[in-house]
Enzyme design. Structure first.
Site, PDB file in Angstrom:
ATOM      1  N   ASN A   1      -9.200  27.375   6.658  1.00  0.00           N
ATOM      2  CA  ASN A   1     -10.019  28.180   7.566  1.00  0.00           C
ATOM      3  C   ASN A   1      -9.158  29.033   8.496  1.00  0.00           C
ATOM      4  O   ASN A   1      -9.543  30.135   8.876  1.00  0.00           O
ATOM      5  CB  ASN A   1     -10.951  27.290   8.395  1.00  0.00           C
ATOM      6  CG  ASN A   1     -12.159  26.837   7.578  1.00  0.00           C
ATOM      7  OD1 ASN A   1     -12.303  27.210   6.423  1.00  0.00           O
ATOM      8  ND2 ASN A   1     -13.016  26.037   8.185  1.00  0.00           N
TER       9      ASN A   1
ATOM     10  N   GLU B   1      -9.210  18.808   2.789  1.00  0.00           N
ATOM     11  CA  GLU B   1      -8.149  18.728   3.788  1.00  0.00           C
ATOM     12  C   GLU B   1      -8.331  17.409   4.534  1.00  0.00           C
ATOM     13  O   GLU B   1      -9.417  17.150   5.069  1.00  0.00           O
ATOM     14  CB  GLU B   1      -8.240  19.912   4.765  1.00  0.00           C
ATOM     15  CG  GLU B   1      -7.803  21.227   4.138  1.00  0.00           C
ATOM     16  CD  GLU B   1      -7.994  22.425   5.054  1.00  0.00           C
ATOM     17  OE1 GLU B   1      -7.189  23.352   4.979  1.00  0.00           O
ATOM     18  OE2 GLU B   1      -8.965  22.446   5.836  1.00  0.00           O
TER      19      GLU B   1
ATOM     20  N   HIS C   1     -12.187  17.378   5.345  1.00  0.00           N
ATOM     21  CA  HIS C   1     -12.804  18.712   5.371  1.00  0.00           C
ATOM     22  C   HIS C   1     -13.041  19.211   3.942  1.00  0.00           C
ATOM     23  O   HIS C   1     -12.099  19.450   3.196  1.00  0.00           O
ATOM     24  CB  HIS C   1     -11.902  19.678   6.145  1.00  0.00           C
ATOM     25  CG  HIS C   1     -12.492  21.047   6.269  1.00  0.00           C
ATOM     26  ND1 HIS C   1     -11.774  22.198   6.129  1.00  0.00           N
ATOM     27  CD2 HIS C   1     -13.773  21.437   6.498  1.00  0.00           C
ATOM     28  CE1 HIS C   1     -12.570  23.242   6.280  1.00  0.00           C
ATOM     29  NE2 HIS C   1     -13.783  22.808   6.497  1.00  0.00           N
TER      30      HIS C   1
ATOM     31  N   SER D   1     -14.807  21.818  10.696  1.00  0.00           N
ATOM     32  CA  SER D   1     -14.027  22.902  10.096  1.00  0.00           C
ATOM     33  C   SER D   1     -12.969  23.410  11.037  1.00  0.00           C
ATOM     34  O   SER D   1     -12.047  24.099  10.621  1.00  0.00           O
ATOM     35  CB  SER D   1     -14.939  24.090   9.797  1.00  0.00           C
ATOM     36  OG  SER D   1     -16.125  23.682   9.226  1.00  0.00           O
TER      37      SER D   1
HETATM   38  N1  3HC Z   1     -23.645  23.694  -5.928  1.00  0.00           N
HETATM   39  C1  3HC Z   1     -23.201  23.062  -7.018  1.00  0.00           C
HETATM   40  N2  3HC Z   1     -22.589  23.700  -8.051  1.00  0.00           N
HETATM   41  C2  3HC Z   1     -22.453  25.036  -7.958  1.00  0.00           C
HETATM   42  C3  3HC Z   1     -22.905  25.767  -6.840  1.00  0.00           C
HETATM   43  C4  3HC Z   1     -23.540  25.029  -5.801  1.00  0.00           C
HETATM   44  N3  3HC Z   1     -23.952  25.654  -4.677  1.00  0.00           N
HETATM   45  N4  3HC Z   1     -22.591  27.066  -7.030  1.00  0.00           N
HETATM   46  C5  3HC Z   1     -21.975  27.147  -8.226  1.00  0.00           C
HETATM   47  N5  3HC Z   1     -21.889  25.930  -8.781  1.00  0.00           N
HETATM   48  C6  3HC Z   1     -21.250  25.587 -10.044  1.00  0.00           C
HETATM   49  C7  3HC Z   1     -22.033  26.115 -11.201  1.00  0.00           C
HETATM   50  O1  3HC Z   1     -22.962  25.176 -11.663  1.00  0.00           O
HETATM   51  C8  3HC Z   1     -20.953  26.416 -12.234  1.00  0.00           C
HETATM   52  O2  3HC Z   1     -20.543  25.270 -12.954  1.00  0.00           O
HETATM   53  P1  3HC Z   1     -20.314  25.336 -14.543  1.00  0.00           P
HETATM   54  O3  3HC Z   1     -19.368  26.481 -14.785  1.00  0.00           O
HETATM   55  O4  3HC Z   1     -19.732  24.002 -14.890  1.00  0.00           O
HETATM   56  O5  3HC Z   1     -21.662  25.581 -15.123  1.00  0.00           O
HETATM   57  C9  3HC Z   1     -19.753  26.800 -11.407  1.00  0.00           C
HETATM   58  O6  3HC Z   1     -19.981  26.283 -10.108  1.00  0.00           O
HETATM   59  C10 3HC Z   1     -19.601  28.280 -11.356  1.00  0.00           C
HETATM   60  O7  3HC Z   1     -20.802  28.822 -10.858  1.00  0.00           O
HETATM   61  P2  3HC Z   1     -21.414  30.224 -11.260  1.00  0.00           P
HETATM   62  O8  3HC Z   1     -21.073  30.535 -12.695  1.00  0.00           O
HETATM   63  O9  3HC Z   1     -22.834  30.270 -10.855  1.00  0.00           O
HETATM   64  O10 3HC Z   1     -20.758  31.250 -10.288  1.00  0.00           O
HETATM   65  P3  3HC Z   1     -19.267  31.641 -10.094  1.00  0.00           P
HETATM   66  O11 3HC Z   1     -18.419  31.508 -11.292  1.00  0.00           O
HETATM   67  O12 3HC Z   1     -19.367  32.957  -9.440  1.00  0.00           O
HETATM   68  O13 3HC Z   1     -18.721  30.583  -9.029  1.00  0.00           O
HETATM   69  C11 3HC Z   1     -18.375  29.857  -6.839  1.00  0.00           C
HETATM   70  C12 3HC Z   1     -19.385  30.351  -7.852  1.00  0.00           C
HETATM   71  C13 3HC Z   1     -17.805  28.521  -7.278  1.00  0.00           C
HETATM   72  C14 3HC Z   1     -19.095  29.718  -5.513  1.00  0.00           C
HETATM   73  C15 3HC Z   1     -17.210  30.904  -6.757  1.00  0.00           C
HETATM   74  O14 3HC Z   1     -17.737  32.170  -6.501  1.00  0.00           O
HETATM   75  C16 3HC Z   1     -16.198  30.591  -5.684  1.00  0.00           C
HETATM   76  O15 3HC Z   1     -15.259  29.842  -5.900  1.00  0.00           O
HETATM   77  N6  3HC Z   1     -16.333  31.210  -4.504  1.00  0.00           N
HETATM   78  C17 3HC Z   1     -15.458  30.996  -3.349  1.00  0.00           C
HETATM   79  C18 3HC Z   1     -16.002  29.877  -2.530  1.00  0.00           C
HETATM   80  C19 3HC Z   1     -15.176  29.610  -1.298  1.00  0.00           C
HETATM   81  O16 3HC Z   1     -14.353  30.377  -0.858  1.00  0.00           O
HETATM   82  N7  3HC Z   1     -15.412  28.458  -0.661  1.00  0.00           N
HETATM   83  C20 3HC Z   1     -14.768  28.095   0.566  1.00  0.00           C
HETATM   84  C21 3HC Z   1     -15.510  28.624   1.735  1.00  0.00           C
HETATM   85  S1  3HC Z   1     -14.815  28.095   3.278  1.00  0.00           S
HETATM   86  C22 3HC Z   1     -15.506  26.595   3.536  1.00  0.00           C
HETATM   87  O17 3HC Z   1     -16.359  26.159   2.852  1.00  0.00           O
HETATM   88  C23 3HC Z   1     -14.961  25.863   4.697  1.00  0.00           C
HETATM   89  C24 3HC Z   1     -16.027  25.509   5.660  1.00  0.00           C
HETATM   90  O18 3HC Z   1     -15.421  24.902   6.747  1.00  0.00           O
HETATM   91  C25 3HC Z   1     -16.853  26.670   6.113  1.00  0.00           C
END
Ligand code: 3HC
Length: 586
Positions: A177, A139, A127, A106
């Protein structure tokens, strides 16, 4: 993350060898994959037969020896350079000569990892973003040694997997990030200093900016140990920006095993390890305390035509009698020489329940219980003079509120003889008060100064609840919650563009597809207005004196050139031309 990446490939029809170092770790990974695919079946997104076929494409193995014949390896081990370099050295010996070795790091240097092998031209960064099966972005990081064929092969593979790739060079934190983690760390700092509560920070960013999650909930999803390592690396590699120095609370939580969702407790408590269901704990706020709130029936609204239209609609829609008064901020002509700027138009309509009337002058506000002055754009002296006049005409006990996003509320309060009854009501959201309508459930930062009374705050909370909105109580510090967290991120995006690291489109794409933001930073800047962004950023810099908060020179230049985004036809984008490249040197 490892299990998520396995799922992405298996879903894309690719055979995967999933490798862990111990049988127990392998079982945990297998359980994560099974849970995620079962959930997809339950939700009707995958048939049971497709799930079985997907799982059938995955071979589970302990130890690297199983990777001898694969075409591509993606490493997702903890964010420690020494560990990754050792691993790549071993992969180099075990994998067949043509195999591509990719790291999901990351923030670490892909170049430093690549040179631990005898095949640096075949080492690349891929990434992924949490949750990997959901977030569309990958990425792709090419180092100075990565061959073009390898880059093209990985880009094509991303397409096959249904992902959108953004190809960039090797810089700390890459795009997403680098823009995300300063913001997350600052949110932890706000929480640590008890400036604002846990739920309030998350609600402010989620509802105020339309983000899919608040920053503390997102840190729980990412994992606090991972976040800590990323911040450490970004601090070291990214120019020792203090905003990336991990907040002490993060380290304490990691040491205490509070790692977020994966351990069942982070900033929030979850139903169990790996669960996404938040359960109440001793920090969960009880019902909103509105004890001591004064009755409010009649509200005065002052501001530009757009602001009073928006605010008037919201208050009248909630059943308040509303008196509106147009007010345009005119610059003060210096102490004692201020030009009068209130009072146009006549009385439009008499008040009734939920009605709205237009006042000819401040006297029309004599009997209101609350004044909301949308003074955005006014300078401090002008606004102080307005509040001094309001103090004269309004009855004792009436609350005086300012919607300012840039002026210190205490300075405004001290222009009156009732500082205990003055507070900020900052309507968060890109369009501010002018973006309100009866349908909008506003997010309001209730800004408490060191002189505000608890009664005044309770009254403001009750009013926000009556508006059907969310009131977030915070203290009187530059940017409050939303602006203090949002605008430095936007400013960082401008700096990234200015450094020619990436383009307007790719940066916007990265934040939308990698973090689920409703708009990329340049779309947000064009919507908010570059002049407003500059004013907010200047106020943050003035108060906090943090060098990295200084407005990006490119932002200043665009504002000087009159390219203000919304309303001027050109900001970072213009309708008919290419997005601004930032490479003009001007
Ligand atoms: N694994 C697989 N699928 C998942 C999941 C998981 N952990 N969490 C949610 N989903 C799927 C669900 O099944 C659902 O699919 P569907 O609509 O087809 O049924 C869809 O995602 C939406 O899930 P929910 O309805 O439960 O919940 P939300 O609508 O609140 O979405 C979320 C959840 C997708 C996590 C949303 O809140 C989001 O986009 N959050 C931001 C995440 C983010 O910023 N990620 C980047 C972080 S930085 C990073 O990762 C970089 C690294 O280097 C640290």
């Amino acid at each position: 993350m490892g299990a998520g990446i396995v799922e992405v490939f298996a879903r894309g029809g690719v055979d995967v060898v999933a490798v862990e170092i111990t049988p127990a770790a392998l079982e945990r990974g297998r359980a994560t994959l099974t849970r995620s695919t079962d959930r997809a079946v339950t939700r009707g997104r995958l048939t049971a037969a497709d799930r079985d076929a997907l799982l059938g494409r995955v071979t589970f193995a302990v130890g690297l020896a199983a990777l001898g014949e694969v075409d591509l390896v993606i490493e997702a081990v903890p964010e420690q350079l020494g560990l990754k370099r050792r691993l790549f050295g071993e992969l180099d010996r075990i994998c067949k000569p043509g195999a591509i070795l990719a790291t999901n790091t990351s923030s670490l240097s892909v170049t430093e990892i690549a040179v631990a092998t005898e095949r640096p031209s075949q080492v690349i960064g891929m990434h992924f973003f949490n949750p990997a099966p959901v977030m569309k972005l990958v990425e792709v990081i090419r180092t100075v040694t990565t061959s073009t064929e390898v880059v093209e092969a990985v880009e094509a593979l991303c397409g096959r997997l249904g992902k959108v790739d953004v190809t960039i060079t090797d810089r700390a934190g890459f795009i997403a990030n680098a823009l995300l983690f300063g913001y997350l760390n600052q949110a932890v700092a706000m929480f640590e200093s008890r400036y604002v509560g846990r739920e309030d920070i998350d609600a402010a960013m989620k509802l105020g900016c339309g983000l899919p999650m608040g920053p503390l909930a997102l840190l729980d999803l990412i994992g606090l140990d991972t976040a800590y390592e990323i911040l450490e690396t970004m601090y070291r590699r990214g120019g020792r920006d203090r905003r990336h120095a991990p907040v002490p609370l993060l380290r304490q939580m990691v040491t205490a095993g509070l790692l977020g969702r994966k351990s069942g407790q982070g900033f929030y408590r979850y139903a169990g390890p790996g669960s996404s269901t938040v359960v109440p704990d001793d920090q969960t706020p009880s019902a909103i305390p509105v004890d001591g709130a004064r009755p409010v029936a009649r509200v005065g609204v002052i501001g530009s035509d757009a602001a009073i239209a928006g605010l008037g609609e919201v208050f009248a829609g909630a059943g308040y009698d509303v008196v509106v008064l147009p007010w345009e901020p005119e610059k003060s002509a210096g102490p004692g020489g201020r030009e009068k700027s209130v009072g146009t138009g006549g009385l439009e309509k008499s008040a009734g329940t939920g009605g709205s009337e237009k006042s000819a002058g401040l006297e029309g506000l004599a009997d209101v219980d609350l004044v909301v002055a949308a003074v955005d754009g006014g300078d401090l002296e002008t606004v102080r003079a307005l509040f001094a006049e309001l103090d004269e005409v309004c009855r004792p006990g009436a609350l005086l509120a300012t919607t300012t996003g840039t002026l210190p509320v205490i300075d405004i309060a001290m222009a009156t003889r009732r500082p205990a009854d003055v507070l900020g009501l900052h309507f968060a959201g890109p369009a501010g008060p002018a973006g309100l309508s009866a349908e909008v459930r506003p997010v309001v930062e209730i800004v408490e100064t060191i002189r505000s009374s608890t009664e005044a705050v309770a009254t403001a909370r009750a009013v926000c609840a009556a508006l059907g909105g969310t009131g977030v109580v915070c203290r009187d510090r530059a940017g409050f919650v939303v602006n203090a967290l949002l605008f430095p991120y936007l400013n960082d995006a401008v700096r990234m563009l200015e450094a020619s690291y990436s383009t307007v489109d790719d940066i916007d794409h990265a934040m939308k597809l990698g973090c689920g933001y409703p708009a990329g930073p340049f779309e947000m800047l064009d919507l908010v207005g570059l002049d407003i962004a500059l004013a907010v950023q200047r106020s943050l810099y003035r108060e906090l004196r943090e060098p990295s908060l200084a407005p990006a020179p490119l932002l200043e230049k665009l504002v000087t050139a009159g390219f203000l985004g919304r309303g001027t036809g050109r900001g970072f984008r213009e309708p008919t031309a290419q997005p601004f490249s930032g490479r003009s040197g001007g």
